[in-house]
Design a protein around this motif. Structure first.
Motif, PDB file in Angstrom:
ATOM      1  N   THR A 104       0.730  -1.095  -0.054  1.00 31.43           N
ATOM      2  CA  THR A 104      -0.145   0.133   0.053  1.00 31.43           C
ATOM      3  C   THR A 104       1.057   1.182  -0.054  1.00 31.43           C
ATOM      4  N   ASP A 105       0.611   2.103  -1.002  1.00 32.68           N
ATOM      5  CA  ASP A 105       1.597   3.324  -1.224  1.00 32.68           C
ATOM      6  C   ASP A 105       0.616   4.493  -0.910  1.00 32.68           C
ATOM      7  N   ALA A 106       0.766   5.339   0.172  1.00 29.35           N
ATOM      8  CA  ALA A 106      -0.162   6.398   0.690  1.00 29.35           C
ATOM      9  C   ALA A 106       0.593   7.650   0.895  1.00 29.35           C
ATOM     10  N   THR A 107       0.189   8.670   0.552  1.00 27.59           N
ATOM     11  CA  THR A 107       0.683  10.162   0.788  1.00 27.59           C
ATOM     12  C   THR A 107      -0.540  10.869   1.450  1.00 27.59           C
ATOM     13  N   CYS A 108      -0.048  12.071   2.189  1.00 28.89           N
ATOM     14  CA  CYS A 108      -0.648  12.980   3.025  1.00 28.89           C
ATOM     15  C   CYS A 108      -0.072  14.181   2.644  1.00 28.89           C
ATOM     16  N   SER A 109      -0.652  15.024   1.901  1.00 26.21           N
ATOM     17  CA  SER A 109      -0.140  16.555   1.739  1.00 26.21           C
ATOM     18  C   SER A 109      -0.854  17.683   2.294  1.00 26.21           C
ATOM     19  N   THR A 110      -0.055  18.844   2.629  1.00 27.31           N
ATOM     20  CA  THR A 110      -0.781  20.021   3.120  1.00 27.31           C
ATOM     21  C   THR A 110       0.065  21.063   2.829  1.00 27.31           C
ATOM     22  N   THR A 111      -0.365  22.535   2.931  1.00 29.40           N
ATOM     23  CA  THR A 111       0.470  23.443   3.197  1.00 29.40           C
ATOM     24  C   THR A 111       0.514  23.945   4.453  1.00 29.40           C
ATOM     25  N   LEU A 112       1.840  24.437   5.223  1.00 30.00           N
ATOM     26  CA  LEU A 112       1.589  24.946   6.288  1.00 30.00           C
ATOM     27  C   LEU A 112       1.915  26.540   6.335  1.00 30.00           C
ATOM     28  N   GLY A 113       1.354  27.314   7.158  1.00 25.82           N
ATOM     29  CA  GLY A 113       1.491  28.645   7.312  1.00 25.82           C
ATOM     30  C   GLY A 113       0.602  29.379   5.962  1.00 25.82           C
ATOM     31  N   ASP A 114       0.866  30.552   5.842  1.00 24.31           N
ATOM     32  CA  ASP A 114       0.124  31.661   5.037  1.00 24.31           C
ATOM     33  C   ASP A 114       1.000  31.712   3.823  1.00 24.31           C
ATOM     34  N   LEU A 115       0.585  31.433   2.425  1.00 22.44           N
ATOM     35  CA  LEU A 115       1.324  31.463   1.544  1.00 22.44           C
ATOM     36  C   LEU A 115       1.414  33.221   0.993  1.00 22.44           C
ATOM     37  N   PRO A 116       2.463  33.795   0.555  1.00 27.57           N
ATOM     38  CA  PRO A 116       3.587  32.920   0.107  1.00 27.57           C
ATOM     39  C   PRO A 116       4.945  32.512   1.065  1.00 27.57           C
ATOM     40  N   GLU A 117       4.254  32.869   2.450  1.00 29.31           N
ATOM     41  CA  GLU A 117       5.614  32.689   3.213  1.00 29.31           C
ATOM     42  C   GLU A 117       5.625  31.112   4.060  1.00 29.31           C
ATOM     43  N   GLY A 118       4.585  30.334   3.433  1.00 29.97           N
ATOM     44  CA  GLY A 118       4.295  28.998   4.066  1.00 29.97           C
ATOM     45  C   GLY A 118       5.514  28.083   3.257  1.00 29.97           C
ATOM     46  N   ALA A 119       5.035  26.441   3.543  1.00 24.80           N
ATOM     47  CA  ALA A 119       5.708  25.569   3.214  1.00 24.80           C
ATOM     48  C   ALA A 119       4.637  24.398   2.613  1.00 24.80           C
ATOM     49  N   PHE A 120       5.068  23.650   1.696  1.00 19.20           N
ATOM     50  CA  PHE A 120       4.359  22.514   1.340  1.00 19.20           C
ATOM     51  C   PHE A 120       4.926  21.492   1.898  1.00 19.20           C
ATOM     52  N   VAL A 121       4.201  20.622   2.525  1.00 19.35           N
ATOM     53  CA  VAL A 121       4.621  19.454   3.237  1.00 19.35           C
ATOM     54  C   VAL A 121       4.008  17.992   2.848  1.00 19.35           C
ATOM     55  N   ARG A 122       4.815  17.095   2.619  1.00 13.53           N
ATOM     56  CA  ARG A 122       4.247  15.960   2.090  1.00 13.53           C
ATOM     57  C   ARG A 122       4.650  14.408   2.952  1.00 13.53           C
ATOM     58  N   VAL A 123       3.942  13.607   3.362  1.00 14.73           N
ATOM     59  CA  VAL A 123       4.434  12.459   3.979  1.00 14.73           C
ATOM     60  C   VAL A 123       4.014  11.378   3.327  1.00 14.73           C
ATOM     61  N   HIS A 124       5.070  10.447   2.937  1.00 14.80           N
ATOM     62  CA  HIS A 124       4.700   9.272   2.045  1.00 14.80           C
ATOM     63  C   HIS A 124       5.122   8.033   2.592  1.00 14.80           C
ATOM     64  N   ALA A 125       4.070   6.945   2.796  1.00 15.62           N
ATOM     65  CA  ALA A 125       4.388   5.870   3.607  1.00 15.62           C
ATOM     66  C   ALA A 125       4.029   4.567   2.723  1.00 15.62           C
ATOM     67  N   THR A 126       5.131   3.638   2.520  1.00 14.42           N
ATOM     68  CA  THR A 126       4.745   2.297   1.886  1.00 14.42           C
ATOM     69  C   THR A 126       4.914   1.205   2.752  1.00 14.42           C
ATOM     70  N   THR A 127       3.727   0.365   2.916  1.00 14.52           N
ATOM     71  CA  THR A 127       3.896  -0.680   3.804  1.00 14.52           C
ATOM     72  C   THR A 127       3.604  -1.806   2.898  1.00 14.52           C
ATOM     73  N   GLY A 128       4.284  -2.720   3.211  1.00 15.70           N
ATOM     74  CA  GLY A 128       4.185  -4.270   2.289  1.00 15.70           C
ATOM     75  C   GLY A 128       4.581  -5.497   3.279  1.00 15.70           C
ATOM     76  N   ASP A 129       5.397  -6.295   2.500  1.00 10.01           N
ATOM     77  CA  ASP A 129       5.621  -7.664   3.227  1.00 10.01           C
ATOM     78  C   ASP A 129       6.708  -7.267   4.148  1.00 10.01           C
ATOM     79  N   PRO A 130       6.789  -8.193   4.957  1.00  5.04           N
ATOM     80  CA  PRO A 130       7.925  -7.943   6.186  1.00  5.04           C
ATOM     81  C   PRO A 130       9.279  -7.706   5.543  1.00  5.04           C
ATOM     82  N   GLY A 131      10.047  -6.725   6.192  1.00  5.86           N
ATOM     83  CA  GLY A 131      11.378  -6.392   5.480  1.00  5.86           C
ATOM     84  C   GLY A 131      11.366  -5.627   4.273  1.00  5.86           C
TER      85      GLY A 131
END
Length: 215
Positions: A104-131
Motif C-alpha cells: 500500500t502506497d499512501a501520501t498525505c499533503s498539505t501547506t503550512l502557514g500563509d502563502l507565500p511565506e509558508g511551505a508545502f509538506v508531504r508524508v509518503h508511506a509504503t507498507t508491504g511484506d515483512p522487511g
C-alpha cells in the motif's frame, strides 16, 4: 490569484514526483515479492543433518517486532505538530492511497502557514511484506546519494537519512520492518529562510507518524 497559482504549481510538482516514485517503487516491490516467494520455497526444503537453520526468535530483533498497518487514509495518522509550531497552521490535508505490487502506497499533503511565506509538506508511506522497508530504502538510497550529500539520522526507525533536493525540497527518509517512510518540506518561495532545526522537526513528525501506524 497569484497565491492560488503558487499552490497549484507546488501541488503539480509533487504529484509528478509521486507518480515517478510510484513507478520506481513498483519495480522495487516486485523484486520484494519475488524474493519473498523464493525465500518461502527455500524454507520449505528439508534441513540437512548437522545444519542449524538461521531463525530469528520472535521479539529478538526490530524486523520481527516492527509491523505497521496499511493506511488507506494516511492523513489520520500523520502528526504535523512539530512543523506547524514553526511554519504555521496546516491547511486542508489531501490524502491518496493505492496498491502497488502487493504493498500500500499512501501520501498525505498539505501547506503550512500563509502563502507565500509558508511551505508545502508531504508524508509518503509504503507498507508491504515483512522487511520490504529495508529493500526499498537500500534500493533508492544510491539515487538520492547522486542528488547530493546524505546525512544519517540516529534513533529513527532501523535507519534514516536526510538530503536536500534543489527542485523538490528537504527530505527525511527512514525504514523499519515493513514500512518505508518519507517526509518532505519545500518552501513556497525560493530563497525562503527555513527553521534551523527543520530536520529535527521533520524527524519528530516521522517518528510520531510511525508510532501511530505501528500495530
Amino acid at each position: 490569484m497569484a497565491l492560488n497559482m503558487i499552490a497549484q504549481a507546488l501541488a503539480t510538482t509533487f504529484h509528478r514526483c509521486v507518480q515517478s516514485n510510484g513507478l520506481i517503487l513498483a519495480g522495487v516491490l516486485a523484486v520484494v515479492a519475488l524474493t519473498a516467494a523464493c525465500s518461502s520455497t527455500e524454507e520449505s526444503q528439508p534441513v540437512s543433518p548437522g545444519i542449524t537453520p538461521n531463525v530469528t526468535e520472535p521479539g529478538s530483533g526490530r524486523a520481527a517486532d516492527s509491523v505497521y498497518r496499511r493506511a488507506d487514509d494516511l492523513c489520520t495518522h500523520v502528526d504535523f505538530a512539530p512543523l506547524t509550531q514553526v511554519l504555521g497552521a496546516a491547511a486542508a490535508q489531501r490524502g491518496q492511497a493505492h496498491d502497488i505490487a502487493g504493498a500500500t502506497d499512501a501520501t498525505c499533503s498539505t501547506t503550512l502557514g500563509d502563502l507565500p511565506e509558508g511551505a508545502f509538506v508531504r508524508v509518503h508511506a509504503t507498507t508491504g511484506d515483512p522487511g520490504s522497508g529495508r529493500v526499498i530504502f537500500d534500493s533508492l538510497r544510491p539515487a538520492h546519494q547522486a542528488d547530493g550529500a546524505l546525512t544519517d539520522i540516529a534513533d529513527l526507525g532501523s535507519a534514516a537519512y536526510t538530503y536536500q533536493d534543489e527542485l523538490t525540497g528537504r527530505y527525511v527518509i527512514t525504514h523499519d520492518g515493513n514500512l518505508y517512510l518519507t517526509v518532505v518540506v519545500v518552501p513556497a518561495v525560493d530563497g525562503m529562510d527555513l527553521p534551523a532545526d527543520l530536520v529535527d522537526r521533520m524527524t519528530e513528525t516521522a517518528r510520531a507518524t510511525m508510532s501511530r501506524l505501528r500495530e
